[in-house]
Motif scaffolding. Structure first.
Motif, PDB file in Angstrom:
ATOM      1  N   THR A 166       0.862  -1.184   0.000  1.00  0.00           N
ATOM      2  CA  THR A 166       0.000   0.000   0.000  1.00  0.00           C
ATOM      3  C   THR A 166       0.896   1.232   0.000  1.00  0.00           C
ATOM      4  OG1 THR A 166      -1.730  -1.162   1.232  1.00  0.00           O
ATOM      5  CG2 THR A 166      -1.839   1.230   1.198  1.00  0.00           C
ATOM      6  N   VAL A 167       0.785   2.049  -1.031  1.00  0.00           N
ATOM      7  CA  VAL A 167       1.736   3.145  -1.229  1.00  0.00           C
ATOM      8  C   VAL A 167       1.132   4.479  -0.828  1.00  0.00           C
ATOM      9  CG1 VAL A 167       2.989   1.949  -3.060  1.00  0.00           C
ATOM     10  CG2 VAL A 167       1.019   3.373  -3.653  1.00  0.00           C
ATOM     11  N   GLY A 168       2.013   5.400  -0.490  1.00  0.00           N
ATOM     12  CA  GLY A 168       1.624   6.785  -0.240  1.00  0.00           C
ATOM     13  C   GLY A 168       2.184   7.671  -1.322  1.00  0.00           C
ATOM     14  N   ALA A 169       1.784   8.927  -1.340  1.00  0.00           N
ATOM     15  CA  ALA A 169       2.301   9.859  -2.330  1.00  0.00           C
ATOM     16  C   ALA A 169       3.776  10.135  -2.074  1.00  0.00           C
ATOM     17  CB  ALA A 169       1.501  11.153  -2.299  1.00  0.00           C
ATOM     18  N   GLY A 170       4.538  10.349  -3.142  1.00  0.00           N
ATOM     19  CA  GLY A 170       5.959  10.629  -3.004  1.00  0.00           C
ATOM     20  C   GLY A 170       6.808   9.394  -3.225  1.00  0.00           C
ATOM     21  N   THR A 176      -1.083   7.207 -14.654  1.00  0.00           N
ATOM     22  CA  THR A 176      -0.236   8.284 -14.145  1.00  0.00           C
ATOM     23  C   THR A 176       0.032   8.170 -12.647  1.00  0.00           C
ATOM     24  OG1 THR A 176      -2.226   9.659 -13.901  1.00  0.00           O
ATOM     25  CG2 THR A 176      -0.939   9.915 -15.927  1.00  0.00           C
ATOM     26  N   ASP A 177      -0.523   7.173 -11.974  1.00  0.00           N
ATOM     27  CA  ASP A 177      -0.281   7.033 -10.533  1.00  0.00           C
ATOM     28  C   ASP A 177       1.182   6.719 -10.241  1.00  0.00           C
ATOM     29  OD1 ASP A 177      -2.894   7.558  -9.891  1.00  0.00           O
ATOM     30  OD2 ASP A 177      -3.480   5.466  -9.599  1.00  0.00           O
ATOM     31  N   ILE A 178       1.807   5.907 -11.097  1.00  0.00           N
ATOM     32  CA  ILE A 178       3.215   5.556 -10.920  1.00  0.00           C
ATOM     33  C   ILE A 178       4.041   6.527 -11.759  1.00  0.00           C
ATOM     34  CG2 ILE A 178       4.960   3.764 -11.179  1.00  0.00           C
ATOM     35  CD1 ILE A 178       2.703   1.700 -11.015  1.00  0.00           C
ATOM     36  N   THR A 179       4.797   7.395 -11.078  1.00  0.00           N
ATOM     37  CA  THR A 179       5.576   8.417 -11.779  1.00  0.00           C
ATOM     38  C   THR A 179       6.899   7.859 -12.281  1.00  0.00           C
ATOM     39  OG1 THR A 179       4.581  10.144 -10.417  1.00  0.00           O
ATOM     40  CG2 THR A 179       6.613  10.697 -11.578  1.00  0.00           C
ATOM     41  N   SER A 180       7.622   7.151 -11.405  1.00  0.00           N
ATOM     42  CA  SER A 180       8.928   6.608 -11.794  1.00  0.00           C
ATOM     43  C   SER A 180       9.276   5.448 -10.869  1.00  0.00           C
ATOM     44  CB  SER A 180      10.024   7.686 -11.725  1.00  0.00           C
ATOM     45  OG  SER A 180      10.173   8.150 -10.391  1.00  0.00           O
ATOM     46  N   LEU A 181      10.265   4.674 -11.301  1.00  0.00           N
ATOM     47  CA  LEU A 181      10.712   3.522 -10.505  1.00  0.00           C
ATOM     48  C   LEU A 181      12.200   3.325 -10.733  1.00  0.00           C
ATOM     49  CD1 LEU A 181       8.945   0.202  -9.880  1.00  0.00           C
ATOM     50  CD2 LEU A 181      11.291   0.135 -10.728  1.00  0.00           C
ATOM     51  N   ARG A 182      12.906   3.037  -9.662  1.00  0.00           N
ATOM     52  CA  ARG A 182      14.344   2.783  -9.729  1.00  0.00           C
ATOM     53  C   ARG A 182      14.648   1.421  -9.128  1.00  0.00           C
ATOM     54  NH1 ARG A 182      18.716   5.164  -5.534  1.00  0.00           N
ATOM     55  NH2 ARG A 182      20.568   4.077  -6.334  1.00  0.00           N
ATOM     56  N   ILE A 205       5.192   7.881  -6.384  1.00  0.00           N
ATOM     57  CA  ILE A 205       3.749   7.818  -6.605  1.00  0.00           C
ATOM     58  C   ILE A 205       3.162   9.223  -6.635  1.00  0.00           C
ATOM     59  CG2 ILE A 205       1.551   6.945  -5.696  1.00  0.00           C
ATOM     60  CD1 ILE A 205       3.433   4.760  -6.686  1.00  0.00           C
ATOM     61  N   ALA A 206       2.329   9.489  -7.621  1.00  0.00           N
ATOM     62  CA  ALA A 206       1.637  10.777  -7.705  1.00  0.00           C
ATOM     63  C   ALA A 206       0.605  10.891  -6.587  1.00  0.00           C
ATOM     64  CB  ALA A 206       0.962  10.912  -9.068  1.00  0.00           C
ATOM     65  N   GLY A 223      -2.550   5.624  -1.277  1.00  0.00           N
ATOM     66  CA  GLY A 223      -3.484   4.657  -0.728  1.00  0.00           C
ATOM     67  C   GLY A 223      -3.750   3.472  -1.635  1.00  0.00           C
ATOM     68  N   ASN A 224      -3.225   3.496  -2.855  1.00  0.00           N
ATOM     69  CA  ASN A 224      -3.412   2.370  -3.768  1.00  0.00           C
ATOM     70  C   ASN A 224      -2.583   1.165  -3.339  1.00  0.00           C
ATOM     71  OD1 ASN A 224      -5.045   4.032  -5.269  1.00  0.00           O
ATOM     72  ND2 ASN A 224      -3.912   3.775  -7.189  1.00  0.00           N
TER      73      ASN A 224
END
Length: 338
Positions: free
Chosen positions: A179-183, A212-218, A288-289, A294-295
């Protein structure tokens, strides 16, 4: 030397597992098991056949109605995929399930695009297992989403593909749910400790189609900087129109008798890791945008080992626990101390 195709299971009717086969097109989860001959099992082929009550009951490929598929071989889970979302009558895009399958191999999930009601859909699950001589046991659990009305003439077949020239062992373990939060935050994707192999890639799935919920991933061990979605889709060749799916149900007559090429699967992103070693869990930083706070995201790794590799034994006991009723009676009675 040779490939052999063996039909090992046929289920038909309302409890077949075909999406929409129960009364009213209700969702269902089916469990089936069967005995199979030993030998070099390269893969399993699932064939779904049925007729929809109306074209609008399914507006994307049939994978959009498959919420989960789990395959167990001789008690060992070899494939365990569940989709982040299924909207079979609302989306006209490639489903997360079909996208995942075709990201780990060409033509692993496809269907006949000749009709918007008559379904003939195929899924090939790569395994690479040397089954022992004699009889082995295969079981599977299939989750199907609800459709608006009951489908008819439904069936699900399972075929074993034996190939003594398969070269790799593939494992898709259970997804890590976060469960992710913004940022920006760090995610550790769990790996089964006793399984062989390197990490070939990881599928990231959102709980809905909001891309667009997932902005980037490393991937921390492979990049010094975050990589945005578009660049990942360049790196995995999605942008080369490499996502193919049957769009006969999209309402566009031009999509009949051909696969549709697209650049994205909304809410789905496959990250190739090119045989990353497993010195640690797969650690990622994901951004996360605000709208995605909460997703629930699913991270499904793909492990690949050489043909013939075996799972190492789990934890074993090193001290013997010797029990004896006679000795217990003697100790309790005190007679030995008299």
């Amino acid at each position: 030397m040779a490939i052999r195709y063996t039909l090992v299971s046929t289920q038909s009717g309302a409890a077949s597992g075909f999406p929409g086969s129960p009364a009213g097109g209700a969702a269902q989860t089916t469990n089936f098991g069967f005995n199979v001959p030993g030998g070099p099992l390269e893969s399993l082929i699932f064939r779904f056949q049925g007729t929809l009550a109306a074209a609008g009951n399914l507006t994307q490929d049939l994978g959009g109605a498959i919420s989960s598929l789990r395959c167990i071989i001789n008690g060992e889970t070899a494939f365990d995929h569940r989709s982040g979302y299924t909207t079979p009558a609302a989306a006209t895009t490639c489903s997360q399930f079909t996208y995942f399958m075709n990201s780990i191999g060409h033509n692993l999930s496809t269907g006949v695009a000749a009709s918007d009601t008559v379904m003939d859909y195929y899924v090939r699950v790569p395994l690479g297992r040397q089954l022992p001589a004699g009889i082995s046991r295969i079981e599977y659990t299939l989750g199907a989403s609800a459709l608006a009305a009951q489908a008819t003439t439904t069936s699900v077949e399972v075929w074993c593909v034996y190939n003594d020239n398969y070269t790799s062992r593939t494992l898709v373990p259970a997804a890590t749910s976060v469960t992710v939060g913004a940022g920006q935050q760090e995610v550790s994707v769990r790996m089964p400790a006793n399984e062989p192999g390197v990490i070939a890639g990881v599928m990231v799935q959102n709980q809905d189609a909001t891309d667009t919920d997932i902005t980037s991933l490393r991937v921390i061990s492979q990049s010094d900087y975050s990589v945005d979605q578009s660049m990942w889709r360049f790196l995995n060749s999605d942008l080369y129109n490499s996502i193919l799916y049957t769009a006969a149900n999209s309402g566009d007559a031009n999509e009949l008798l051909q696969m549709k090429p697209v650049q994205i699967c909304p809410g789905g992103l496959f990250i190739p890791t090119f045989g990353l070693s497993r010195a640690d869990e797969l650690r990622c930083q994901i951004t996360i945008a605000a709208g995605g706070a909460g997703n629930v995201l699913l991270f499904t790794p793909v492990l690949v080992a050489s043909a013939g590799a075996q799972a190492s034994p789990g934890q074993t006991q090193t001290q013997a626990v010797r029990t004896s009723t006679s000795k217990a009676i003697l100790d309790i009675s005190g007679a030995a101390n008299a």
